[in-house]
Design a protein around this motif. Sequence first.
Motif, PDB file in Angstrom:
ATOM      1  N   GLY A  81     -16.130 -25.222 -11.778  1.00  0.00           N
ATOM      2  CA  GLY A  81     -15.104 -24.607 -12.888  1.00  0.00           C
ATOM      3  C   GLY A  81     -15.637 -26.178 -14.073  1.00  0.00           C
ATOM      4  N   LYS A  82     -16.002 -26.559 -13.846  1.00  0.00           N
ATOM      5  CA  LYS A  82     -16.184 -27.717 -14.959  1.00  0.00           C
ATOM      6  C   LYS A  82     -17.534 -27.826 -15.683  1.00  0.00           C
ATOM      7  N   TRP A  83     -17.115 -27.962 -16.641  1.00  0.00           N
ATOM      8  CA  TRP A  83     -19.017 -28.835 -17.225  1.00  0.00           C
ATOM      9  C   TRP A  83     -19.267 -30.201 -17.310  1.00  0.00           C
ATOM     10  N   VAL A  84     -19.980 -30.377 -16.331  1.00  0.00           N
ATOM     11  CA  VAL A  84     -20.293 -32.183 -16.424  1.00  0.00           C
ATOM     12  C   VAL A  84     -22.027 -32.169 -16.133  1.00  0.00           C
ATOM     13  N   ALA A 113     -20.558 -26.037 -27.006  1.00  0.00           N
ATOM     14  CA  ALA A 113     -19.147 -25.388 -26.067  1.00  0.00           C
ATOM     15  C   ALA A 113     -19.594 -26.295 -25.269  1.00  0.00           C
ATOM     16  N   HIS A 114     -17.893 -26.262 -24.091  1.00  0.00           N
ATOM     17  CA  HIS A 114     -18.377 -26.200 -22.927  1.00  0.00           C
ATOM     18  C   HIS A 114     -18.819 -27.281 -23.030  1.00  0.00           C
ATOM     19  N   LEU A 115     -18.273 -28.938 -23.514  1.00  0.00           N
ATOM     20  CA  LEU A 115     -18.745 -30.149 -23.757  1.00  0.00           C
ATOM     21  C   LEU A 115     -18.025 -30.586 -22.222  1.00  0.00           C
ATOM     22  N   PRO A 116     -19.230 -31.512 -21.096  1.00  0.00           N
ATOM     23  CA  PRO A 116     -18.059 -32.118 -21.184  1.00  0.00           C
ATOM     24  C   PRO A 116     -17.311 -33.053 -21.139  1.00  0.00           C
TER      25      PRO A 116
END
Length: 125
Positions: A81-84, A113-116
């Motif tokens: 569920g997280k961006w890595v 968007a969705h930057l780690p």
Amino acid sequence: MAKIGLIRCEKNEKRCPLTGCLQSMKNTTQAFARYADAELVGVFTCRCPGEGVVELSKILKSKGAEVIHWCTCTFARQENGKWVAGGGFCDSVDTILNRISQEAEITCVKGTAHLPEGYQPKVFE
């Protein structure tokens, strides 16, 4: 107002309508936080292995783009569920962005968007 071109990866074009990227641009958050206002000039899709991407960037520039953002999915992935960082769709993104900035003479930013967590958008000038 910053005039933005977006380039996405062909590997994600049938799954992602760029909703997060466009909302981040509209709200000037994530990789667009460096701008007070941002306007979308156009969107292209990069075909592996970066075929014709300099020409696409030149077209965006001719349409008024001042900077090109490269979508986060090219260099990052979702995990629990997280961006890595790492494991994105493109192993050559830095090489491609260096090439675009030099040959098309336009600033490129690695990220939308969705930057780690902790990632600061890399700028290629």
